[in-house]
Scaffold this motif. Sequence first.
Motif, PDB file in Angstrom:
ATOM      1  N   TRP A 106       0.812  -1.228   0.000  1.00  0.00           N
ATOM      2  CA  TRP A 106       0.000   0.000   0.000  1.00  0.00           C
ATOM      3  C   TRP A 106       0.838   1.267   0.000  1.00  0.00           C
ATOM      4  O   TRP A 106       0.318   2.360   0.039  1.00  0.00           O
ATOM      5  CB  TRP A 106      -0.995   0.013   1.157  1.00  0.00           C
ATOM      6  N   GLY A 107       2.167   1.111  -0.057  1.00  0.00           N
ATOM      7  CA  GLY A 107       3.030   2.275  -0.238  1.00  0.00           C
ATOM      8  C   GLY A 107       3.754   2.756   1.003  1.00  0.00           C
ATOM      9  O   GLY A 107       4.023   3.942   1.139  1.00  0.00           O
ATOM     10  N   GLN A 108       4.087   1.827   1.882  1.00  0.00           N
ATOM     11  CA  GLN A 108       4.859   2.194   3.072  1.00  0.00           C
ATOM     12  C   GLN A 108       6.030   1.243   3.241  1.00  0.00           C
ATOM     13  O   GLN A 108       5.884   0.033   3.075  1.00  0.00           O
ATOM     14  CB  GLN A 108       4.003   2.120   4.344  1.00  0.00           C
ATOM     15  N   ARG A 109       7.169   1.812   3.571  1.00  0.00           N
ATOM     16  CA  ARG A 109       8.322   1.045   4.051  1.00  0.00           C
ATOM     17  C   ARG A 109       8.379   1.398   5.535  1.00  0.00           C
ATOM     18  O   ARG A 109       8.372   2.576   5.896  1.00  0.00           O
ATOM     19  CB  ARG A 109       9.598   1.477   3.334  1.00  0.00           C
ATOM     20  N   HIS A 110       8.400   0.391   6.384  1.00  0.00           N
ATOM     21  CA  HIS A 110       8.420   0.740   7.806  1.00  0.00           C
ATOM     22  C   HIS A 110       9.143  -0.290   8.647  1.00  0.00           C
ATOM     23  O   HIS A 110       9.406  -1.409   8.218  1.00  0.00           O
ATOM     24  CB  HIS A 110       7.000   1.004   8.332  1.00  0.00           C
TER      25      HIS A 110
END
Length: 148
Positions: A106-110
């Motif tokens: 969904w568009g997150q690097r964490h």
Amino acid sequence: MPAIPQFSATVFSPETAPVRDFYVSLFGLEVSTDVGWFVALRRPGEVWEVCVWDPGHEAVPAAARASAAAGAAPLLAFVVDDVTALAAAARAAEVPVLGPIVDEPWGQRHVFLQDPAGTVIDVVQFIAPDPAWLAAHGIDPSDAPVPA
């Protein structure tokens, strides 16, 4: 609807100094108030703050004191430009890193960290979302967070 001119997230810890130092050293926050049992941390020019409050202080309501004693804790999230660099700095400072850096469709690097009070922190960097994931969930690409 009322205006919200400021937002604060509060971490309860009987030892405010190590928690204060954690947020100052790792996230570059500055101390705006420190009275020992209560610390407020900000970034210059921002309207949000992270506070550290000793749950044993008389000003803490009984229900909040009980919640803190039971181990209830918030999850804080910080959006940063470079999760990899921040995770490396955390490891170098011997901050607990609670798993690997993960790229989400969904568009997150964490990555998740833990402060000295035990508060879990989700450190997020926006990345390009997977178009197939967006389509499968009926999300228009223009509504997805965009990397800065």
